[in-house]
Design an enzyme around this catalytic site. Structure first.
Site, PDB file in Angstrom:
ATOM      1  N   GLU A  46       0.798  -1.231   0.000  1.00 22.22           N
ATOM      2  CA  GLU A  46       0.000   0.000   0.000  1.00 22.22           C
ATOM      3  C   GLU A  46       0.833   1.284   0.000  1.00 22.22           C
ATOM      4  O   GLU A  46       0.815   2.051   0.972  1.00 22.22           O
ATOM      5  CB  GLU A  46      -0.965   0.001   1.184  1.00 22.22           C
ATOM      6  CG  GLU A  46      -1.994  -1.112   1.133  1.00 22.22           C
ATOM      7  CD  GLU A  46      -3.017  -1.043   2.257  1.00 22.22           C
ATOM      8  OE1 GLU A  46      -4.072  -1.679   2.116  1.00 22.22           O
ATOM      9  OE2 GLU A  46      -2.761  -0.348   3.277  1.00 22.22           O
TER      10      GLU A  46
ATOM     11  N   GLU B 106      -5.460  -8.632   0.772  1.00 24.83           N
ATOM     12  CA  GLU B 106      -6.169  -8.323   2.019  1.00 24.83           C
ATOM     13  C   GLU B 106      -7.649  -8.146   1.735  1.00 24.83           C
ATOM     14  O   GLU B 106      -8.035  -7.477   0.776  1.00 24.83           O
ATOM     15  CB  GLU B 106      -5.654  -7.030   2.681  1.00 24.83           C
ATOM     16  CG  GLU B 106      -4.286  -7.123   3.301  1.00 24.83           C
ATOM     17  CD  GLU B 106      -3.902  -5.830   4.023  1.00 24.83           C
ATOM     18  OE1 GLU B 106      -4.824  -5.071   4.433  1.00 24.83           O
ATOM     19  OE2 GLU B 106      -2.701  -5.571   4.176  1.00 24.83           O
TER      20      GLU B 106
END
Length: 432
Positions: free
Chosen positions: A164, A342
């Site tokens: 991320e 995720e």
């Protein structure tokens, strides 16, 4: 639900959130160590000093993973366990030994390890010397990536460079909610994102050269995703358009600001100053997507959620359709096999009077989302794996221990692990 027989079913964690042992066996200080020890930064001034004590209990945790039936475990390596100062001349043998033990334990139990190199815990020494604005940090990351690849590629096939980059820059250097807690001008934050892209690209090239066998490399992206209100052509086209557009107020939270550069070798509206963009896209093997929620869109634009719309304990909206349309749109644009690295649900879990943890809300969430992911595969999207976030409850960054995402409940007072109802549900799903 319809999934390929070789589909990767796993769970995910990150080093700072579960390991603990923050100052043991030669580990150096990371920006998250510093941030958490600064009063007022974390809910109730909690820290990851002990976290889930995975450092001492990894064998017990992997035994539970074996009971769960997963085929893969995604975890990150703590940079400062390997290079305490970020770019030391000699790696820390104790740190390498811990991850040797972890990888070997996974393999012994039939679980494929997936390594993430950087899940936000930058060595404090590097941050003090300019952080991601310094060439030293970029070079140090490449050295670290090369060492990890050389050491583990005889046993590990899947490597992710960065988790991320959008959140690293947005929350760490723009809003200051995450370590190192800075609130820098937009132009400076974009320079940091540019450095992350350069570090990623250089690390990929270095890892390809030093790997002991053929490996698979990618990274995990997050950002705005939309899904159509109906199956009409107009709604779908608008959802796709708004997925890859953003506004100046939230320009960092989009996939294309990083993915276009490192996958397509192109800039977008907000990073056109990157004059080296064509050097940032060495070939990748997969794209990791961290997806939790999205925006419903009609041909007229974003549809506002109504009063009482379903939300998680974190107050994130529950929007299962995003796990279909998000991968569909991302695959159409980037043409890389997709791994959902995720996806999960923050729930107000507790131990019931019968001694068990009943989390029906999480089971309902996962049923809805994974069913939508199956639809994406049916539509021709090359999704090769799904990692539930997370395996255990853990330290949830600025929220401390206030949020529980795990399939396994952690009693933080005792360290006891209690598999939740969702643990058994996910186990049955995998076996089925």
């Amino acid at each position: 639900m319809n999934f390929p027989k070789d589909f990767i079913w796993g769970t995910a964690t990150s080093a700072y959130q579960i390991e603990g042992a923050y100052n043991r066996d030669g580990k150096g200080v990371s920006i998250w160590d510093t941030f958490c020890h600064t009063p007022g930064k974390i809910n109730d001034n909690e820290t990851g000093d002990i976290a889930c004590d995975h450092y001492d209990k990894y064998e017990d945790d992997i035994k539970l993973m074996t009971e769960l039936g997963i085929s893969a475990y995604r975890f990150s390596i703590s940079w400062t366990r390997i290079f305490p100062e970020g770019d030391d001349e000699i790696p820390n043998a104790n740190g390498l030994q811990f991850y040797d033990n972890l990888v070997n334990c996974c393999l012994k139990n039939g679980i494929t390890p997936h390594i993430t190199l950087f899940h936000w815990d930058l060595p404090q020494t590097l941050e003090d010397d300019g952080g991601w604005l310094s060439e030293r940090t970029i070079n140090a990351f490449v050295k670290y990536a090369e060492l990890i690849c050389k050491h583990f590629s005889d046993r590990v096939e899947y490597f992710s460079t960065i988790n991320e980059p959008q959140i690293i820059t947005r929350m760490g250097y723009s809003t200051g909610q995450h370590a190192p807690g800075l609130t820098l001008p937009d132009d400076t934050v974009l320079e940091i994102l540019h450095s992350l892209a350069k570090a990623h690209a250089a690390a990929v090239r270095a890892m390809r050269k030093c790997a002991k066998r053929k490996i698979k490399i990618g990274f995990s992206s997050t950002g705005n995703l939309c899904y159509p209100s109906t199956g009409s052509k107009e709604d779908i086209e608008m959802a796709k358009k708004l997925t890859f557009s953003t506004n100046k107020e939230d320009f960092l939270f989009c996939h294309q600001i990083f993915c276009d550069a490192v996958i397509l070798g192109k800039t977008c509206e907000y990073n056109r100053s990157w004059d080296d963009v064509e050097t940032l896209n060495p070939p990748l093997d997969f794209l990791g997507l961290n997806i939790y929620n999205g925006h419903e869109v009609s041909s007229d634009g974003i549809v506002k959620h109504g009063i009482g719309f379903a939300r998680t304990a974190l107050k994130w909206p529950v929007t299962p359709e995003v796990l279909c349309w998000g991968p569909v749109f991302m695959y159409e644009r980037y043409k890389l096999p997709i791994i959902i690295t995720e996806n999960g649900f923050s729930c107000n879990d507790h131990i019931f009077l019968d001694g068990k943890v009943h989390d029906a809300d999480r089971i309902d969430y996962l049923t809805r989302y994974i069913n939508e992911l199956s639809k994406a595969i049916d539509a021709g999207t090359d999704v090769i794996g799904y990692f539930h976030w997370s395996f255990t409850d853990n330290f949830e960054w600025h929220s401390g221990y206030n949020e529980r995402f795990g399939l396994v409940y952690i009693d933080y007072a005792t360290g006891r692990r209690i598999p939740k109802d969702s643990f058994r549900w996910y186990s049955q799903l995998i076996r089925r």
